[in-house]
Design an enzyme around this catalytic site. Structure first.
Site, short mmCIF file in Angstrom:
data_model
loop_
_atom_site.label_atom_id
_atom_site.label_comp_id
_atom_site.label_asym_id
_atom_site.label_seq_id
_atom_site.Cartn_x
_atom_site.Cartn_y
_atom_site.Cartn_z
N HIS A 24 -2.38 -1.88 -9.71
CA HIS A 24 -2.94 -2.25 -8.82
C HIS A 24 -3.45 -3.66 -9.09
CE1 HIS A 24 -4.23 -1.71 -4.55
NE2 HIS A 24 -3.79 -2.80 -4.83
N ARG A 66 1.23 -1.21 0.03
CA ARG A 66 0.24 0.25 -0.07
C ARG A 66 0.89 1.51 0.47
NH1 ARG A 66 -3.74 -2.40 -1.44
NH2 ARG A 66 -5.37 -2.74 0.09
N GLU A 95 -5.38 6.79 -6.83
CA GLU A 95 -6.11 5.64 -7.28
C GLU A 95 -7.24 5.68 -8.41
OE1 GLU A 95 -5.55 1.67 -6.40
OE2 GLU A 95 -3.53 1.97 -5.96
#
Length: 337
Positions: A301, A254, A282
């Protein structure tokens, strides 16, 4: 028109589980898990992805449990879901603190569940995909050859065997990364708090008590910390100062475990190389400064997204619901009162 997939629609006596938005890759894996809810709950799944909160709120009406994947839940939406009597929210992932206000969920008396270790192999494999891209530049070489080039002006590759890998966070993913690294012939060390000694024994990683020492002594640093109140911002700008020139830095965990702005500032000095799968915001836009760091490798991701991970992820999501309706607990992050 959005297709709606329903199970046991005639069983209006059963509680309703709603999945108001679904990633394309999840549709078939999660359908395969729905039989586990037979005679327990019916399901209504909208076979279209959206993050529009107005649409999500409309689609969840009448439900009392929610399956969530791929979008954030704002405080306003969470309050709306509470008003609609949603009593359980199951996320398709581990780090739910990134996607929902857990304190507010507790206040609203909504159970929050997640999935654990479903992507250990997938994320570890993606970590090595990024590491190898930094070390051998296969993507850039492919582009060069297809454009008619042969001589490579980007420098020779880096051999991983014999190099020192420093792992920050030795949970399930970190252990898997360490195991793969040892197969490559790398020297593996790790800094991790609150993990059993068995993790070090199983992974073969050498424990290092001081994070600065781990970072300074590593040729490659890979981050595998979960996000929690204890880990948010735990890697500081001072820690990143200990990265020696030429270090490869990888984050598939993260972005929030790194002090805000610290990594970008360190990378902009141009003496280390990085590969990232997670970001402060994001999706990224082309204007984001991180996209303009020379030599950086970025992926959207997707480290967790493999066929095996989807199968295990959806199994756990449905297991959470079965436990909820049976008055039991499975992967409960926030328990209702």
């Amino acid at each position: 028109m959005t297709e709606i997939y329903e199970t046991q629609p005639e069983r209006t006596d059963l509680p309703l589980v709603v999945m108001p938005a679904v990633l394309d890759a999840m549709v078939e894996p999660i359908k395969a898990q729905f039989p586990a809810l037979e005679n327990i709950a019916r399901v209504r799944m909208f076979e279209e992805f959206t993050s529009d909160e107005t649409v999500i709120a409309e689609r969840t009406q009448g439900g009392d449990a929610l399956l969530v994947g791929g979008y954030h839940i704002s405080d306003d939406l969470l309050r709306t879901l509470g008003e609609q009597h949603i009593r359980c929210i199951v996320f398709c992932g581990t780090g739910v603190a990134s996607y929902i206000n857990l304190d507010l969920a507790r206040e609203l008396n909504i159970r929050i569940c997640n999935a654990e270790h479903y992507g250990d192999n997938s994320v570890a494999e993606h970590t090595f995909a990024l590491m190898l891209e930094l070390a051998r530049c296969a993507g850039s070489l492919d582009t060069n050859v297809k454009a008619g080039g042969w001589a490579w002006k980007g420098g020779d590759g880096l051999q991983l065997a014999g190099r020192k890998l420093g792992i920050i966070g030795l949970g399930g993913i970190g252990v898997t990364v360490a195991t793969i690294a040892r197969a490559f012939g790398m020297k593996v060390s790790a800094w991790s708090s609150h993990v059993p000694a068995e993790h070090f024994e199983r992974s073969g990683a050498t424990p290092v008590a001081d994070l600065n020492e781990l970072i300074a002594d590593s040729d490659i640093v890979s981050v595998h910390l979960p996000l929690s109140s204890a880990t948010a911002g735990i890697i500081t700008a001072d820690h990143l100062e200990h990265l020696k020139p030429g270090t490869l830095f990888i984050n598939t965990a993260r972005s929030e475990v790194i002090e805000k702005g610290a990594l970008l500032a360190r990378l902009q000095r141009g003496d280390i190389h990085a590969a990232l799968d997670v970001f402060d915001h994001e999706p990224l836009t082309a204007e984001d400064p991180i996209c303009h760091v020379p030599g950086i490798v970025l992926t959207p991701h997707v480290g967790w997204r493999t066929d095996g991970a989807f199968k295990e992820l959806t199994r756990q999501m449905i297991a959470c619901l079965v436990a909820f309706y049976h008055g039991e607990h499975y992967n409960t992050v926030i328990a209702e009162r």
